[in-house]
Design a protein around this motif. Structure first.
Motif, PDB file in Angstrom:
ATOM      1  N   SER A  60       0.929  -1.133  -0.028  1.00 53.73           N
ATOM      2  CA  SER A  60      -0.116   0.164   0.039  1.00 53.73           C
ATOM      3  C   SER A  60       0.982   1.106  -0.117  1.00 53.73           C
ATOM      4  O   SER A  60       0.578   2.313  -0.651  1.00 53.73           O
ATOM      5  N   THR A  63       2.634   1.563  -3.400  1.00 48.08           N
ATOM      6  CA  THR A  63       1.481   2.122  -4.633  1.00 48.08           C
ATOM      7  C   THR A  63       0.701   3.421  -4.159  1.00 48.08           C
ATOM      8  O   THR A  63       0.021   3.986  -5.134  1.00 48.08           O
ATOM      9  N   SER A  64       1.100   3.849  -3.020  1.00 44.82           N
ATOM     10  CA  SER A  64       0.214   5.057  -2.724  1.00 44.82           C
ATOM     11  C   SER A  64       0.558   6.335  -3.647  1.00 44.82           C
ATOM     12  O   SER A  64      -0.198   7.213  -3.781  1.00 44.82           O
ATOM     13  N   LYS A  66       1.832   6.181  -6.526  1.00 45.63           N
ATOM     14  CA  LYS A  66       1.401   6.175  -8.000  1.00 45.63           C
ATOM     15  C   LYS A  66      -0.136   6.105  -8.024  1.00 45.63           C
ATOM     16  O   LYS A  66      -0.975   6.128  -7.415  1.00 45.63           O
ATOM     17  N   LYS A  67      -0.211   6.654  -9.551  1.00 43.37           N
ATOM     18  CA  LYS A  67      -1.739   6.487  -9.982  1.00 43.37           C
ATOM     19  C   LYS A  67      -2.451   5.321  -9.801  1.00 43.37           C
ATOM     20  O   LYS A  67      -1.868   4.380 -10.407  1.00 43.37           O
ATOM     21  N   VAL A  68      -3.461   5.192  -8.862  1.00 39.75           N
ATOM     22  CA  VAL A  68      -3.954   3.824  -8.807  1.00 39.75           C
ATOM     23  C   VAL A  68      -4.728   3.607 -10.053  1.00 39.75           C
ATOM     24  O   VAL A  68      -5.508   4.269 -10.696  1.00 39.75           O
ATOM     25  N   ARG A  69      -4.628   2.363 -10.795  1.00 39.50           N
ATOM     26  CA  ARG A  69      -5.410   1.933 -11.734  1.00 39.50           C
ATOM     27  C   ARG A  69      -6.677   1.196 -11.550  1.00 39.50           C
ATOM     28  O   ARG A  69      -6.675   0.452 -10.649  1.00 39.50           O
ATOM     29  N   ASP A  70      -7.787   1.682 -12.118  1.00 38.78           N
ATOM     30  CA  ASP A  70      -8.921   1.060 -11.924  1.00 38.78           C
ATOM     31  C   ASP A  70      -9.166  -0.060 -13.146  1.00 38.78           C
ATOM     32  O   ASP A  70      -9.416   0.409 -14.200  1.00 38.78           O
ATOM     33  N   GLY A  89      -2.190  -4.717  -8.372  1.00 41.35           N
ATOM     34  CA  GLY A  89      -1.795  -2.824  -8.052  1.00 41.35           C
ATOM     35  C   GLY A  89      -0.349  -2.654  -8.104  1.00 41.35           C
ATOM     36  O   GLY A  89       0.192  -2.031  -7.272  1.00 41.35           O
ATOM     37  N   ASP A  90       0.311  -2.837  -9.248  1.00 40.04           N
ATOM     38  CA  ASP A  90       1.495  -2.495  -9.619  1.00 40.04           C
ATOM     39  C   ASP A  90       2.517  -2.841  -8.469  1.00 40.04           C
ATOM     40  O   ASP A  90       3.576  -2.130  -8.315  1.00 40.04           O
ATOM     41  N   LYS A 106      -6.390  -6.380  -0.735  1.00 40.56           N
ATOM     42  CA  LYS A 106      -6.733  -5.318  -1.162  1.00 40.56           C
ATOM     43  C   LYS A 106      -7.544  -5.241  -2.439  1.00 40.56           C
ATOM     44  O   LYS A 106      -8.634  -4.551  -2.719  1.00 40.56           O
ATOM     45  N   LYS A 110     -11.949  -4.473  -3.415  1.00 35.37           N
ATOM     46  CA  LYS A 110     -12.216  -3.213  -4.436  1.00 35.37           C
ATOM     47  C   LYS A 110     -13.065  -4.153  -5.613  1.00 35.37           C
ATOM     48  O   LYS A 110     -13.987  -3.711  -6.307  1.00 35.37           O
TER      49      LYS A 110
END
Length: 559
Positions: A60, A63-64, A66-70, A89-90, A106, A110
């Motif tokens: 977390s 990756t915080s 970075k831009k979260v990929r949806d 989550g990269d 995580k 989602k």
């Protein structure tokens, strides 16, 4: 400006000792002595150390920033382009199992169908689940990591007339070797062995090993330790011995790449969807065959890289030229001797090759003979089982003493014997029941031997000593001896030649009793004996044998 006063001779020059120092020099010395790996300061090594560190930043946190990929907003085409590490989550390529689990939990929060309402067959959730199933399994992850985010390209072979400068060679091939070290099994094994363990039980062993090591050093042991790290690629000033160590390491390079998943995708075989065990086994063999072929191609790619690098390496080229010049100078003096040695070597190789071919041919013939023998034994065993079933069934239908209560019990005992007994034991039982003659001549089997069959089945089922088999074998030996004696008597009787009257009577009897009648040959033998009154009456077997002999002699020759 005044001129510099140089000494008149080299002996007059002052000798000064220069002490090498500096961070770069110490790193070079560490790599040269094997205390520092070639990839010590590379991005690959840094990522590996970060993944092995238990106190590394969590998924977390990483990756915080970075831009979260949806994933829900991506199309199916874009989803297929994502790696499993991007799906979760990269996370880094060298993430630990704890990091993978946290990333999966995580992602479930989602993308779970209960959260999205898109159903159990949602491709996004299935992709997340597939990513976790693969990366959480060590074997599957190794196979997946063997192909994900890796550039397999190697520098092309230099064209004719194109010269690669020294600087171009090091900048061209150095990164390629560094990139392929990602799959170094030797380095991976060394890292696993270096993992901290409980040393409380091994203190005594360590002291003993240190003592033995010290004794070996004092004795002047010259054993070369096995390399656990790839020697440095070096530069133009690296000694040739170090360069050779580097290429020797890569010539014997052991790659841990596993192509099972890629082979499964290439062959389009889903083992879990197989309809039968045979199909599943066939699919597994095809996938394994394809994976092995890919592994061979991978090793061929590594070998090609090494060959091209060695062909373009200026250090190897210089060493090769030096060796070639030395050989050329010595060639004139040793030309005649070399020719004789080469000729003798060729003759020796030819003899060895011929001997090897003869040995291989002999082994091939031996295997073929063994295979034929094994197949023959299987065929005989199968026929013996069928004969036992037929004889037992025939005897059961004629048995009035009811050795078995019903046919089902009889079939169970017979099948038990067929599955447990050897060929010799089954043959003893069939001979006791009358043998193949009882089936071919439609004679009644030996009903008394049904008791032996049942006793043998009971002993086999209980796992007791096979006393019934031993008794049965002795009775069969007695019967066999009596049969041989009877056969010898018949053979002695058969030596009596047939008279003209007996042959004439045989011909009349054959016409009088045509084929199809009951007990035909018994009637023919009785007719011949009543008409000719021989001293030794002719049996039906004598009549059959003589008739076949006469018919064979009278048959027209084949065209």
């Amino acid at each position: 400006m005044s001129t510099i006063d140089w000494p008149s001779s080299a002996e007059a020059l002052e000798t000064v000792t220069i002490q090498c120092a500096g961070e770069a020099f110490h790193k070079f010395q560490a790599r040269r002595s094997g205390q520092r790996s070639f990839l010590e300061d590379s991005s690959y090594a840094k990522a590996a150390r970060a993944a092995m560190d238990e106190d590394a930043t969590t998924v977390s946190t990483m990756t915080s920033k970075k831009k979260v990929r949806d994933l829900l907003a991506l199309s199916t085409k874009k989803l297929k382009k994502l790696s499993y590490y991007q799906v979760l989550g990269d996370i880094p390529l060298h993430s630990t199992q704890d990091q993978i689990k946290r990333a999966y939990h995580k992602a479930c929060l989602k993308y779970h169908p209960d959260k999205t309402g898109r159903g159990e067959e949602d491709e996004v959730f299935l992709l997340v689940k597939s990513a976790f199933d693969t990366l959480s399994d060590a074997s599957k992850r190794r196979s997946y990591d063997s192909t994900v985010d890796f550039d397999e390209s190697i520098p092309a072979a230099a064209a004719i007339g194109v010269v690669i400068t020294d600087a171009e060679f090091y900048t061209l091939y150095g990164p390629v070797f560094e990139r392929n070290l990602r799959f170094d099994q030797t380095r991976l094994s060394a890292m696993m062995e270096a993992t901290p363990k409980d040393t409380s039980k091994n203190d005594g062993k360590k002291k003993k090993n240190k003592k033995n090591k010290k004794q070996n050093n004092n004795n002047g042991s010259s054993a070369t330790p096995k390399l656990t790290e790839c020697p440095p690629f070096g530069d133009d000033d690296t000694p040739v011995d170090e360069v050779n160590k580097f290429y020797d390491y890569w010539i014997n390079f052991d790659s841990w790449r596993d192509f099972s998943l890629k082979a499964q995708d290439t062959t389009d075989h889903d083992v879990d969807a197989a309809d039968s065990r045979e199909e599943k086994r066939w699919m597994a063999k095809e996938i394994d065959r394809k994976a092995k072929a890919m592994k061979r191609d991978e090793m061929a790619r590594i070998n090609t890289l090494v060959e091209r690098a060695m062909a373009a390496d200026p250090r190897i080229v210089r060493e090769r030229d030096r060796i070639a010049n030395e050989k050329k100078r010595a060639a004139d003096e040793k030309h005649d001797a070399q020719r004789r040695v080469e000729l003798e070597q060729k003759l020796t190789e030819a003899r060895l090759l011929k001997a090897q071919e003869a040995k291989e041919q002999e082994e091939k013939e031996s295997k073929a003979t063994a295979k034929i023998k094994k197949e023959g034994e299987k065929k005989l065993l199968r026929k013996a089982k069928q004969l036992l079933r037929k004889l037992t069934f025939a005897a059961f239908t004629l048995d009035t003493s009811k050795v078995w209560a019903d046919m089902e019990d009889m079939n169970d005992d017979v099948e038990l014997l067929c599955s447990k007994l050897t060929l010799d034991e089954i043959t003893d039982l069939t001979e006791a029941l009358g043998g193949a003659e009882a089936v071919e001549a439609n004679n009644a089997p030996n009903l008394e031997s049904l008791v032996d069959v049942k006793e043998c089945a009971a002993e086999t089922k209980a796992g007791a000593s096979k006393t019934s088999f031993e008794a049965l074998k002795r009775r069969n030996e007695i019967r066999s001896a009596a049969a041989k004696q009877e056969k010898a008597q018949k053979a002695a009787k058969a030596t009596t030649p047939w008279t003209r009257d007996e042959l004439s009577a045989l011909a009349k009897a054959v016409k009088k009793y045509p084929p199809g009648g009951a007990n035909r040959w018994d009637a023919i033998a009785l007719f011949v004996n009543n008409l000719c009154k021989p001293d030794e009456p002719r049996s039906k077997e004598d009549c059959i044998e003589k008739y076949n002999q006469v018919a064979q002699n009278a048959a027209p020759p084949a065209l």
